[in-house]
Design a protein around this motif. Structure first.
Motif, PDB file in Angstrom:
ATOM      1  N   GLN A   1       0.840  -1.184   0.000  1.00  0.00           N
ATOM      2  CA  GLN A   1       0.000   0.000   0.000  1.00  0.00           C
ATOM      3  C   GLN A   1       0.882   1.243   0.000  1.00  0.00           C
ATOM      4  N   SER A   2       0.518   2.226  -0.809  1.00  0.00           N
ATOM      5  CA  SER A   2       1.232   3.496  -0.818  1.00  0.00           C
ATOM      6  C   SER A   2       0.614   4.427   0.213  1.00  0.00           C
ATOM      7  N   ILE A   3       1.459   4.999   1.053  1.00  0.00           N
ATOM      8  CA  ILE A   3       1.035   5.989   2.040  1.00  0.00           C
ATOM      9  C   ILE A   3       1.577   7.322   1.563  1.00  0.00           C
ATOM     10  N   LYS A   4       0.683   8.277   1.298  1.00  0.00           N
ATOM     11  CA  LYS A   4       1.113   9.579   0.791  1.00  0.00           C
ATOM     12  C   LYS A   4       1.224  10.588   1.933  1.00  0.00           C
ATOM     13  N   THR A   5       2.295  11.378   1.868  1.00  0.00           N
ATOM     14  CA  THR A   5       2.467  12.481   2.808  1.00  0.00           C
ATOM     15  C   THR A   5       2.546  13.779   2.018  1.00  0.00           C
ATOM     16  N   TYR A   6       2.099  14.854   2.652  1.00  0.00           N
ATOM     17  CA  TYR A   6       2.085  16.167   2.013  1.00  0.00           C
ATOM     18  C   TYR A   6       2.817  17.163   2.904  1.00  0.00           C
ATOM     19  N   SER A   7       3.727  17.921   2.307  1.00  0.00           N
ATOM     20  CA  SER A   7       4.487  18.954   3.016  1.00  0.00           C
ATOM     21  C   SER A   7       4.480  20.227   2.195  1.00  0.00           C
ATOM     22  N   THR A   8       4.543  21.376   2.876  1.00  0.00           N
ATOM     23  CA  THR A   8       4.559  22.677   2.221  1.00  0.00           C
ATOM     24  C   THR A   8       5.962  23.268   2.302  1.00  0.00           C
ATOM     25  N   TYR A   9       6.481  23.665   1.150  1.00  0.00           N
ATOM     26  CA  TYR A   9       7.821  24.233   1.050  1.00  0.00           C
ATOM     27  C   TYR A   9       7.712  25.736   0.816  1.00  0.00           C
TER      28      TYR A   9
ATOM     29  N   SER B   1       9.776  27.841  -0.677  1.00  0.00           N
ATOM     30  CA  SER B   1      10.306  28.358  -1.939  1.00  0.00           C
ATOM     31  C   SER B   1      10.700  27.190  -2.830  1.00  0.00           C
ATOM     32  N   HIS B   2      11.007  27.504  -4.075  1.00  0.00           N
ATOM     33  CA  HIS B   2      11.442  26.467  -5.011  1.00  0.00           C
ATOM     34  C   HIS B   2      12.935  26.155  -4.875  1.00  0.00           C
ATOM     35  N   CYS B   3      13.600  26.729  -3.873  1.00  0.00           N
ATOM     36  CA  CYS B   3      14.978  26.353  -3.547  1.00  0.00           C
ATOM     37  C   CYS B   3      14.993  25.158  -2.604  1.00  0.00           C
ATOM     38  N   GLU B   4      13.811  24.680  -2.227  1.00  0.00           N
ATOM     39  CA  GLU B   4      13.696  23.550  -1.324  1.00  0.00           C
ATOM     40  C   GLU B   4      12.838  22.475  -1.974  1.00  0.00           C
ATOM     41  N   GLY B   5      13.116  21.223  -1.631  1.00  0.00           N
ATOM     42  CA  GLY B   5      12.344  20.121  -2.174  1.00  0.00           C
ATOM     43  C   GLY B   5      12.517  18.877  -1.331  1.00  0.00           C
ATOM     44  N   PHE B   6      11.746  17.850  -1.645  1.00  0.00           N
ATOM     45  CA  PHE B   6      11.769  16.611  -0.879  1.00  0.00           C
ATOM     46  C   PHE B   6      13.104  15.894  -1.060  1.00  0.00           C
ATOM     47  N   TYR B   7      13.706  15.489   0.051  1.00  0.00           N
ATOM     48  CA  TYR B   7      14.984  14.774   0.022  1.00  0.00           C
ATOM     49  C   TYR B   7      14.804  13.286   0.339  1.00  0.00           C
TER      50      TYR B   7
ATOM     51  N   LYS C   1      13.980  17.732   3.788  1.00  0.00           N
ATOM     52  CA  LYS C   1      14.034  18.554   2.579  1.00  0.00           C
ATOM     53  C   LYS C   1      15.483  18.915   2.294  1.00  0.00           C
ATOM     54  N   TYR C   2      15.756  19.193   1.028  1.00  0.00           N
ATOM     55  CA  TYR C   2      17.052  19.752   0.666  1.00  0.00           C
ATOM     56  C   TYR C   2      16.860  21.257   0.482  1.00  0.00           C
ATOM     57  N   ILE C   3      17.934  21.995   0.672  1.00  0.00           N
ATOM     58  CA  ILE C   3      17.942  23.446   0.463  1.00  0.00           C
ATOM     59  C   ILE C   3      19.089  23.744  -0.486  1.00  0.00           C
ATOM     60  N   THR C   4      18.791  24.406  -1.616  1.00  0.00           N
ATOM     61  CA  THR C   4      19.812  24.689  -2.613  1.00  0.00           C
ATOM     62  C   THR C   4      20.241  26.143  -2.559  1.00  0.00           C
TER      63      THR C   4
ATOM     64  N   ALA D   1       7.673  31.489  -4.073  1.00  0.00           N
ATOM     65  CA  ALA D   1       6.297  31.027  -3.933  1.00  0.00           C
ATOM     66  C   ALA D   1       6.254  29.701  -3.177  1.00  0.00           C
ATOM     67  N   THR D   2       5.318  29.584  -2.229  1.00  0.00           N
ATOM     68  CA  THR D   2       5.171  28.325  -1.515  1.00  0.00           C
ATOM     69  C   THR D   2       4.477  27.304  -2.409  1.00  0.00           C
ATOM     70  N   TYR D   3       4.781  26.043  -2.156  1.00  0.00           N
ATOM     71  CA  TYR D   3       4.128  24.970  -2.905  1.00  0.00           C
ATOM     72  C   TYR D   3       4.049  23.726  -2.032  1.00  0.00           C
ATOM     73  N   THR D   4       3.082  22.868  -2.329  1.00  0.00           N
ATOM     74  CA  THR D   4       2.893  21.624  -1.599  1.00  0.00           C
ATOM     75  C   THR D   4       3.383  20.468  -2.449  1.00  0.00           C
ATOM     76  N   SER D   5       4.084  19.555  -1.806  1.00  0.00           N
ATOM     77  CA  SER D   5       4.615  18.387  -2.501  1.00  0.00           C
ATOM     78  C   SER D   5       4.043  17.121  -1.882  1.00  0.00           C
ATOM     79  N   ALA D   6       3.630  16.194  -2.732  1.00  0.00           N
ATOM     80  CA  ALA D   6       3.156  14.882  -2.281  1.00  0.00           C
ATOM     81  C   ALA D   6       4.261  13.857  -2.510  1.00  0.00           C
ATOM     82  N   ASN D   7       4.521  13.038  -1.505  1.00  0.00           N
ATOM     83  CA  ASN D   7       5.511  11.976  -1.603  1.00  0.00           C
ATOM     84  C   ASN D   7       4.905  10.716  -1.005  1.00  0.00           C
ATOM     85  N   GLN D   8       5.567   9.589  -1.214  1.00  0.00           N
ATOM     86  CA  GLN D   8       4.944   8.365  -0.725  1.00  0.00           C
ATOM     87  C   GLN D   8       5.931   7.359  -0.182  1.00  0.00           C
ATOM     88  N   ILE D   9       5.390   6.523   0.713  1.00  0.00           N
ATOM     89  CA  ILE D   9       6.095   5.382   1.274  1.00  0.00           C
ATOM     90  C   ILE D   9       5.291   4.160   0.864  1.00  0.00           C
ATOM     91  N   ASN D  10       5.949   3.126   0.414  1.00  0.00           N
ATOM     92  CA  ASN D  10       5.265   1.865   0.119  1.00  0.00           C
ATOM     93  C   ASN D  10       5.401   0.955   1.329  1.00  0.00           C
TER      94      ASN D  10
END
Length: 132
Positions: A51-59, A61-67, A85-88, A95-104
């Protein structure tokens, strides 16, 4: 003349390929990012199924993303999940944005599994999945 043309062609390709380096950004650091919400489709599942478990996080800026995740087996049926998260470096949009990621999740034995997702500070989002 052919040698001069070859030299000019190689020089032109090497200069052109250097332009791509402007888009490259270096990861400066890694840090925790709180998990805002969690989506589990089925709260009951069969052993050895996936089963995929989805998580949602708000970043912020676009200098940050899921690590990645820190997925810890606390005991046989309890899991804690922390997102990172990584920071570049470099220019980016603020602009803030929400990213969906998952764990199986693929359980190997029956029981009631408890998942704790880090939500900032000492706060956790708790979810359970019954495995039959």
């Amino acid at each position: 003349m052919k040698k001069l043309l070859f030299f000019v062609l190689i020089l032109g390709l090497s200069i052109t390929s250097c332009d791509d380096d402007d888009d490259y950004q270096t990861i400066e650091s890694i840090d925790k990012i709180k998990i805002d919400s969690v989506k589990i489709v089925n709260d009951t599942m069969d052993v050895f199924s996936i089963q995929s478990i989805k998580t949602y996080s708000t970043y912020p800026s676009h200098c940050e993303g899921f690590y990645g995740y820190d997925y810890v087996h606390n005991d046989n049926l309890t899991r804690t999940v922390t997102a990172y998260k990584y920071i570049t470096s470099g220019p980016c949009t603020q602009a803030t944005y929400t990213s969906a990621n998952q764990i199986n999740f693929s359980p190997r034995k029956t029981g009631i599994y408890t998942f704790k997702f880090w939500n900032g500070g000492n706060n956790w989002i708790t979810k359970t999945i019954v495995v039959e």
